[in-house]
Design an enzyme around this catalytic site. Structure first.
Site, PDB file in Angstrom:
ATOM      1  N   ASN A 175      31.118  42.222  26.636  1.00 30.23           N
ATOM      2  CA  ASN A 175      30.403  42.365  25.367  1.00 30.23           C
ATOM      3  C   ASN A 175      30.532  41.153  24.454  1.00 30.23           C
ATOM      4  O   ASN A 175      29.672  40.916  23.621  1.00 30.23           O
ATOM      5  CB  ASN A 175      30.868  43.625  24.625  1.00 30.23           C
ATOM      6  CG  ASN A 175      32.359  43.818  24.668  1.00 30.23           C
ATOM      7  OD1 ASN A 175      32.971  43.802  25.739  1.00 30.23           O
ATOM      8  ND2 ASN A 175      32.963  43.992  23.517  1.00 30.23           N
ATOM      9  N   GLN A 203      27.014  47.019  28.449  1.00 32.23           N
ATOM     10  CA  GLN A 203      26.275  45.827  27.999  1.00 32.23           C
ATOM     11  C   GLN A 203      25.205  45.400  29.003  1.00 32.23           C
ATOM     12  O   GLN A 203      24.254  44.711  28.635  1.00 32.23           O
ATOM     13  CB  GLN A 203      27.241  44.656  27.759  1.00 32.23           C
ATOM     14  CG  GLN A 203      28.144  44.821  26.561  1.00 32.23           C
ATOM     15  CD  GLN A 203      27.411  44.695  25.226  1.00 32.23           C
ATOM     16  OE1 GLN A 203      26.413  43.999  25.109  1.00 32.23           O
ATOM     17  NE2 GLN A 203      27.910  45.389  24.211  1.00 32.23           N
ATOM     18  N   ALA A 224      22.865  54.450  25.398  1.00 32.88           N
ATOM     19  CA  ALA A 224      21.455  54.208  25.054  1.00 32.88           C
ATOM     20  C   ALA A 224      21.250  53.228  23.898  1.00 32.88           C
ATOM     21  O   ALA A 224      20.276  52.491  23.879  1.00 32.88           O
ATOM     22  CB  ALA A 224      20.771  55.531  24.725  1.00 32.88           C
ATOM     23  N   THR A 261      25.961  72.432  24.500  1.00 33.74           N
ATOM     24  CA  THR A 261      24.496  72.409  24.522  1.00 33.74           C
ATOM     25  C   THR A 261      23.998  70.969  24.604  1.00 33.74           C
ATOM     26  O   THR A 261      24.475  70.100  23.874  1.00 33.74           O
ATOM     27  CB  THR A 261      23.945  73.111  23.256  1.00 33.74           C
ATOM     28  OG1 THR A 261      24.386  74.465  23.306  1.00 33.74           O
ATOM     29  CG2 THR A 261      22.429  73.062  23.196  1.00 33.74           C
ATOM     30  N   CYS A 349      38.495  42.350  11.912  1.00 31.79           N
ATOM     31  CA  CYS A 349      39.172  42.281  10.621  1.00 31.79           C
ATOM     32  C   CYS A 349      39.604  43.701  10.291  1.00 31.79           C
ATOM     33  O   CYS A 349      38.803  44.503   9.854  1.00 31.79           O
ATOM     34  CB  CYS A 349      38.182  41.767   9.589  1.00 31.79           C
ATOM     35  SG  CYS A 349      38.915  41.197   8.073  1.00 31.79           S
TER      36      CYS A 349
HETATM   37  N1  PLP Z   1      31.853  49.330  26.598  1.00 33.58           N
HETATM   38  C1  PLP Z   1      31.309  48.175  26.191  1.00 33.58           C
HETATM   39  C2  PLP Z   1      31.320  46.989  27.108  1.00 33.58           C
HETATM   40  C3  PLP Z   1      30.728  48.084  24.921  1.00 33.58           C
HETATM   41  O1  PLP Z   1      30.198  46.919  24.522  1.00 33.58           O
HETATM   42  C4  PLP Z   1      30.739  49.224  24.084  1.00 33.58           C
HETATM   43  C5  PLP Z   1      30.200  49.141  22.712  1.00 33.58           C
HETATM   44  O2  PLP Z   1      30.082  48.103  22.125  1.00 33.58           O
HETATM   45  C6  PLP Z   1      31.311  50.417  24.572  1.00 33.58           C
HETATM   46  C7  PLP Z   1      31.852  50.422  25.828  1.00 33.58           C
HETATM   47  C8  PLP Z   1      31.306  51.654  23.739  1.00 33.58           C
HETATM   48  O3  PLP Z   1      30.007  52.232  23.735  1.00 33.58           O
HETATM   49  P1  PLP Z   1      29.563  53.264  22.598  1.00 33.58           P
HETATM   50  O4  PLP Z   1      29.317  52.467  21.370  1.00 33.58           O
HETATM   51  O5  PLP Z   1      28.305  53.869  23.133  1.00 33.58           O
HETATM   52  O6  PLP Z   1      30.638  54.262  22.475  1.00 33.58           O
END
Ligand code: PLP
Length: 404
Positions: A175, A203, A224, A261, A349
């Site tokens: 990410n 990502q 999503a 649900t 931060c």
């Molecule tokens: N894994 C990665 C690589 C991510 O970049 C993120 C969110 O930035 C997540 C997991 C967590 O996903 P969510 O925001 O849908 O909980």
């Protein structure tokens, strides 16, 4: 102490900025890695499931049947997008839940076979903190290192596997620096060694091709809101035959493994979003890469800048991570924000201290470089004009910071 003061000043400025935020002012959003706007087509498709088609998919009326059908169709779209079967798709609340379920569910169910998990040092906290929790329960975790580009070496994984290894969890793409792992090869290795392979594709999904069959993936997490769908909905793909504990106990939904649900609008939205992304992927990826190249080329002309992470061919199309040596990322972000440009830092931060990014530290950056690094992430609504504006604004800001 100095860091605490800087952080407090940043927060003050950002708060002041947001109080004054005029939503008619120019907004250049370069933070698609954090979240994406929902596509209009997705919004149009999910709207009826809030107002008119609100039946509970578990009810037996023909009215509720429409919700059940919508969920069926969404599963079909997702299965087609990642090449799996419909009944291997489980809906969750997002990437964090999918990662938690995959890891906890698989290791707790397979505890009789061993207690060892392999992951990397650059995973998202949804994986790292889950592993930390499991360590407290007695599981052993190996964090395989990555190279200076943020790519894992297959041999390290091979050497780390022991007869006690029950799970390998390695992210598809990072990410912060966008590095794409050799997923097919890792999957093949795990398959040969009889170890379950999970990948956090939060990502990657919707941005680069995914084929769970061809890539030997046993479990895969998606979310999503990272690919123009709604927030609060994710997917865990679980290959048929993988032994995994149920995650939420209750009713029979999601084959009794994740009760509650169903979030019908979210499910419809994630199905439509992944379908659209896959349809437009190659064209959008080329467009995004061109914009990223232009942004990178001009930023890297600024003295004291460096590219963090891999070369462009091993990186997510929209990701760019730059170190602005000698400049605090928080200050730079704040200045960009005041000009309507939204990007993000690799450092968090929190609680009054600036912590260097664990990802940038893992690829060998000094704490100073980590704290001077910024992620720009480009997406569907980014225009060439946005890139030009960002380049000229950044040049102005940096020259004014350096002359004061
Ligand atoms: N894994 C990665 C690589 C991510 O970049 C993120 C969110 O930035 C997540 C997991 C967590 O996903 P969510 O925001 O849908 O909980």
């Amino acid at each position: 102490m100095a860091q605490i003061v800087i952080c407090a000043i940043c927060i003050m400025f950002l708060r002041k900025g947001s109080e004054q935020m005029n939503y008619d002012k120019k907004l250049v959003y370069l933070d698609y890695g954090a979240s994406t706007p929902m596509s209009k087509e997705v919004f149009k498709e999910i709207e009826p499931y809030f107002y008119t088609l609100y039946g509970n998919p578990s009810s037996v009326s023909s009215f509720s049947e429409q919700s059940k059908m919508a969920i069926f169709n969404a599963r079909e779209r997702i299965a087609k997008a990642i090449n799996c079967k419909r009944n291997e798709i489980y809906f969750t609340s997002g990437g964090t839940e999918s990662d938690n379920w995959a890891i906890k569910g698989a290791v707790l169910k397979n505890r009789d076979k061993g207690n060892h998990i392999i992951t990397t040092a650059i995973e998202h906290p949804a994986v790292l903190n889950t592993c930390k929790y499991l360590e407290e329960l007695g599981f052993k975790i190996t964090y395989v290192p990555v190279d200076k580009y943020g790519i894992v070496n297959l041999e390290y994984i091979r050497n780390a596997i022991t007869e006690n290894t029950i799970l390998v969890s390695i992210m598809f793409a990072n990410n912060e620096i966008g590095s794409i792992q050799p997923i097919r090869e890792i999957g093949k290795l795990c398959r040969e060694q009889g170890v379950i392979f999970h990948t956090d594709a939060v990502q990657a999904a919707g941005h680069i091709p995914i084929d769970v069959e061809e890539m030997n993936i046993d479990m895969l997490s998606m979310s999503a809101h990272k690919f123009y769908g709604p927030k609060g909905i994710g997917i865990l793909y679980i290959r048929r035959g993988i032994k995994i504990d149920a995650f939420i106990h209750g009713g029979h939904q999601e084959r009794g493994r994740r009760a509650g649900t169903e979030n019908t609008p979210g499910i419809v939205g994630i199905g439509k979003a992944i379908e659209l992304c896959n349809l437009n992927m190659s064209k959008e990826s080329e467009r995004t890469k061109k914009l990223r190249s232009k942004l990178a080329e001009h930023i890297l002309e600024i003295p004291g800048t460096e590219l963090n992470g891999p070369d462009y061919d091993k990186r997510l199309p929209g990701n760019l991570n730059i170190c602005f040596n000698g400049i605090e990322a928080e200050i730079l972000l704040m200045s960009l924000d005041l000009k309507g440009i939204c990007a993000s830092a690799g450092s968090a931060c929190s609680a009054g201290s600036i912590r260097p990014s664990h990802v940038l530290s893992a690829i060998g950056l000094s704490p100073e470089k980590c704290k001077s690094s910024i992620r720009f992430s480009i997406g569907e609504e980014t225009s060439e004009e946005d890139i030009d504006y960002t380049i000229s604004t950044l040049k102005e800001i940096i020259s004014s910071i350096r002359t004061t």
